[in-house]
Design an enzyme around this catalytic site. Sequence first.
Site, PDB file in Angstrom:
ATOM      1  N   ASN A 135      28.841 -31.750  21.080  1.00 27.39           N
ATOM      2  CA  ASN A 135      29.698 -32.354  20.051  1.00 27.39           C
ATOM      3  C   ASN A 135      31.160 -32.505  20.529  1.00 27.39           C
ATOM      4  O   ASN A 135      32.044 -32.775  19.730  1.00 27.39           O
ATOM      5  CB  ASN A 135      29.645 -31.538  18.750  1.00 27.39           C
ATOM      6  N   GLU A 142      35.847 -26.526  17.825  1.00 29.83           N
ATOM      7  CA  GLU A 142      34.923 -27.500  17.257  1.00 29.83           C
ATOM      8  C   GLU A 142      35.680 -28.757  16.820  1.00 29.83           C
ATOM      9  O   GLU A 142      36.911 -28.731  16.681  1.00 29.83           O
ATOM     10  CB  GLU A 142      34.215 -26.870  16.037  1.00 29.83           C
TER      11      GLU A 142
END
Length: 264
Positions: A135, A142
Amino acid sequence: MQIILCESAEHVGVRAADIIEARVRQGPAVLGLATGGSPKSTYQELIRRHREEQLSFGQVTAFTLDEYAGLPPGHEQSYYSSIRREFTDHVDLPLGQLITPQGDAPDLVTEAERYDAAIVAAGGVDVQILGIGANGHIGFNEPTSSLASRTRVKTLAGATRADNARYFPEGDVPRLCLTQGLGTIREAKLAILVAMGENKAAAVQAMVEGPVSAHCPASVLQLHRRAVIILDPGAASQLSMQEYYREAQEFNDQLDRSPTRPWL
Ligand code: GLP
């Protein structure tokens, strides 16, 4: 950014090890170490050079990138155990010079601040080794992580927990972690990101050729003065400018002979 296209995962490890070795042989060095599958071929090559070519890590201080919250250092799945198993226990890096965030610290916020300050106090990281999540995360930053973030507590994305579930047979992947921030990583004097496999291709394309965006945290490396991205064919497969990267690399390889500037 310098993009190096390699024929295999082993070749990725050799190219990354070339750069790290050049810096380590210059004298005392601070390395930033990533865990996970991506840097394994790099660590294996460095271990081989230690055993066969007298490459010493005796004057290296190493800081890891991240750690799961709640896991004591001795836990089998802690990144402290992992980096020892994969790399540092096989070279002559003194154990006291391997520094990691304490995932089981009673106050994680204070621990994160302490860790960030320890990196600065050591003079900063000379060479930071990075992998990339599918990702686009680096460390455990993140998507939507601040591009200026410092070492801090983060909540892991569901996709990351699913990716890492293979290491936790009981299914108890932690939800929180401590990770160097994107701003912290950006301060490393040189960043090397290694990636292999087609499951990383979209993230690599966004990192290298997409906009600088918190949606792809690794794209912060576009703002880094010296970032080297080393890829196998699968990880490079979605890049649109492969021909240019090859041409540039062939030219750079001719210049690479200076031992003081191995990352030209
Ligand atoms: C993990 C780590 C990262 C690593 C990434 C990719 O969650 N926190 O430091 O680079 O995800 O892992 P792998 O190299 O195993 O694909």
